[in-house]
Enzyme design. Structure first.
Site, mmCIF file in Angstrom:
data_model
loop_
_atom_site.group_PDB
_atom_site.id
_atom_site.type_symbol
_atom_site.label_atom_id
_atom_site.label_comp_id
_atom_site.label_asym_id
_atom_site.label_seq_id
_atom_site.Cartn_x
_atom_site.Cartn_y
_atom_site.Cartn_z
ATOM 1 N N PHE A 67 2.200 9.880 3.223
ATOM 2 C CA PHE A 67 3.304 10.013 4.013
ATOM 3 C C PHE A 67 4.277 8.816 3.502
ATOM 4 O O PHE A 67 5.411 8.940 4.092
ATOM 5 C CB PHE A 67 2.665 9.528 5.429
ATOM 6 N N GLY A 121 0.978 -1.329 0.188
ATOM 7 C CA GLY A 121 -0.054 -0.112 0.062
ATOM 8 C C GLY A 121 0.774 1.263 -0.266
ATOM 9 O O GLY A 121 2.276 1.156 -0.124
ATOM 10 N N GLY A 122 0.154 2.370 0.064
ATOM 11 C CA GLY A 122 0.808 3.665 -0.032
ATOM 12 C C GLY A 122 0.002 4.652 0.206
ATOM 13 O O GLY A 122 -1.227 4.823 0.194
ATOM 14 N N GLY A 123 0.435 5.893 0.320
ATOM 15 C CA GLY A 123 -0.180 7.216 0.619
ATOM 16 C C GLY A 123 0.623 8.348 0.585
ATOM 17 O O GLY A 123 1.866 8.284 0.065
ATOM 18 N N ASP A 151 -10.516 6.711 11.170
ATOM 19 C CA ASP A 151 -10.019 6.315 9.991
ATOM 20 C C ASP A 151 -10.412 5.061 9.454
ATOM 21 O O ASP A 151 -9.947 4.387 8.874
ATOM 22 C CB ASP A 151 -8.674 6.647 9.904
#
EC number: 2.7.11.18
Length: 608
Positions: A308, A304-306, A418
């Site tokens: 940050f 995953g990623g985002g 969240d």
């Protein structure tokens, strides 16, 4: 066999002690069975007929005849008027006492000595009233009948795994009668009809040896007779098996005999607590170090990623343990502050439904959090698989586990803030076990202090977050309601064409149950969602109330009735193709939000 001194072996009394009469004993016995006429007096001294001698003299005790010991039962002498039938069937039999003169003493038939009573309490009477050594066939049948009487297996139980059958096959020690057991446990087994087992063999003359044995046993041990009466009581369809408490119960067999328990159905649905992390819970502190010297990073296997950073797999070199590495870039001092808060929160969360933290290492340009690796992938990605058959019971299992994790967080005064489908991962690719991840936006919660936040994902934000009002543990419950709605229908209740429309839908509470989509959904499920997606925080259910709701209980019974596939599985697939949450965390300017939603607070959508 009778000996010369008159002693009785095997508990059977011989009527003739003279050496000359032994040769004719068998012939007399067989003749007595076929012809009830009195014996010929020319054959020698023998038993006299009670009809010819209606007033026999009082029997005299022989010096060699053993007296009955205390505790033996001696039948009363029947009167002459009460005699019925030939000798051996109610009449008295007289025999001369060896070594004595005068009229022979009348011996009561079937009078057992103390030794014979202890050895053979099940000794039965033949049709002629005695058993002579010259009758091996009758003696063999009597022995077989006694063995059958001692076995006494129940007639209604046929399953080899049934605990009552197991108990009946395990013989109790002979030296410890049932009446001396310290405690008895009666196990109830449903008496199901079945073919009746053949009864024990009968001796010649039609006498049921088992019935006679039970009658004699009842005279000697009334306590045992009462217990046997309880065992045979099937008036209510239940048969009780008396089992000594010293022997452990065969719980495995009992589970096979009784109806399916609730946890058996959970096992079919993999509805059991997820396996713990492959390492014990630990208190992690951020430390400086060289990541490459301790871990082998596999950046190609991205999870995953985002905004940050990214999440990938790694392996600890010293142990070979596979972990998930969350790499966070240090762009500002606030970035490190948020990571420190995430570590503090995760140190308090020791629960099977919550991801566990393993280590935290700081480098000059980034911070790496090493966490438990969960291989099953996102929940929504799993259920849209074409080979997966989604039912409402599956949704119950998923939601119940999420509630368990939320309840533990709230008890530890932690708010996730969240909750969304991509932050719920499956433990494996085949089961129903899930865990909550990503505590990057979590906050410590004190009910006595006001807490406000202005971040989250628009579709799952509660009205108090959009309005920048005070939040509470009920803020997470709103997000749970939205997730449940999506699992049941495959639709997002507040999703608009853009974020602005989505947030307006949240503020207005503009949502409903689509009639066609929720046609196959139960009323309990709709009630569950309706008590979570409520604008007023105080009206929403807590995590504990959710777990007590009827929809999340009695899953075993509901699993038997539920065999329909939910339409949400198809709609969710279309939803995921249209919108991928991993790439849709958009930072929103507060000024742009104010133009249409008239909110007093700024809003940002952040994610990792």
């Amino acid at each position: 066999m009778a000996t010369e001194n008159g002693a009785v072996e095997l508990g059977i009394q011989s009527l003739s002690t003279d050496e000359a009469s032994k040769g004719a004993a068998s012939e007399e016995s067989l003749a007595a069975e076929k012809d009830p006429a009195p014996p010929d007096p020319e054959k020698g001294p023998g038993p006299s007929d009670t009809k010819q001698d209606p007033d026999p003299s009082t029997p005299k005790k022989d010096a060699n005849t053993p007296a009955p010991e205390k505790g033996d039962v001696v039948p009363a002498q029947p009167s002459a008027g009460g005699s019925q039938g030939p000798a051996g069937e109610g009449g008295q039999v007289e025999a001369p006492a060896e070594g004595s003169a005068g009229k022979p003493a009348a011996l009561p038939q079937q009078t057992a000595t103390a030794e014979a009573s202890e050895k053979k309490p099940e000794a039965e009477k033949g049709p002629s009233g005695h058993q002579d050594p010259g009758e091996p066939t009758v003696g063999k049948k009597v022995a077989e009948g006694q063995a059958a009487a001692r076995r006494g297996s129940p007639a209604f139980l046929h399953s080899p795994s049934c605990p009552a059958i197991i108990a009946s096959t395990e013989k109790l020690p002979a030296q410890k009668p049932l009446s001396e057991a310290s405690e008895l446990i009666f196990e109830g087994v449903p008496a199901t009809p079945g073919p009746t087992e053949p009864g024990p063999a009968k001796a010649e003359g039609g006498v049921d040896l088992l019935a006679e044995s039970q009658k004699e046993a009842g005279e000697k041990a009334p306590g045992q007779a009462d217990q046997a009466k309880v065992q045979g009581d099937t008036s209510r369809g239940i048969e009780f098996q008396a089992v000594p408490s010293e022997r452990p119960r065969p719980e495995v067999g009992q589970a096979l005999c009784l109806p399916a328990r609730e946890e058996d159905c959970f096992q079919i649905l993999d509805d059991c607590p997820p396996p713990p992390a492959p390492f014990p819970h630990r208190i992690v502190e951020l430390r400086t170090g060289n990541v490459s010297s301790e871990f082998s990073m596999n950046s190609k296997e991205a999870l995953g990623g985002g905004k940050f950073g990214a999440v990938c797999t790694c392996t600890e070199k010293s142990t070979g343990l596979k972990l998930a590495a969350k790499v966070i870039k240090k762009q500002t001092p606030k970035d490190k502050e948020m990571v420190m808060l995430e570590i503090e929160v995760m140190n308090q969360l020791n629960h099977r439904n919550l991801i566990q933290l393993y280590a935290a290492i700081e480098t000059p340009h980034e911070i790496v959090l090493f966490m438990e690796y969960i291989e099953g992938g996102e929940l929504f990605e799993r259920i849209v698989d074409e080979d997966y058959h989604l039912t409402e019971v599956d949704t119950m299992v998923f939601v119940r586990q999420i509630c368990d994790g939320i309840l533990f967080m709230h008890k530890m005064r932690v708010l996730h803030l969240d909750l969304k489908p991509e932050n719920i991962l499956c433990v494996n690719t085949t089961g129903h076990l899930v865990k909550i991840i990503d505590f990057g936006l979590a906050r410590r919660y004190n009910p006595n202090e006001k807490l406000k936040v202005n971040f989250g994902t628009p579709e799952f934000l509660s009205p108090e977050v959009v309005n920048y009002d005070q939040i509470s543990d009920k803020t997470d419950m709103w997000s749970l309601g939205v997730i449940t709605y999506m699992l049941l229908s495959g639709l997002s209740p507040f999703l608009g064409d853009d974020d602005t429309e989505t947030l307006n839908n949240v503020l207005s509470g503009n949502w409903y149950f689509d009639e066609e989509t929720f046609e196959a959904v139960s009323d309990e499920a709709k009630d569950f969602v309706s008590n979570l997606i409520v604008k007023e925080q105080g009206a929403r259910m807590s995590a504990a109330q959710c777990l007590a709701h009827p929809w999340l209980n009695n899953l075993a019974e509901k699993a038997k009735r539920c065999n329909r596939r939910l339409k949400s599985q198809i709609l969710l697939k279309k939803y995921l193709m249209k919108r991928r949450w991993k790439k849709n965390f958009i930072a929103v300017s507060a000024a742009n939000r104010f133009k249409k939603i008239s909110s007093s607070g700024a809003l940002m959508a952040l994610g990792v």
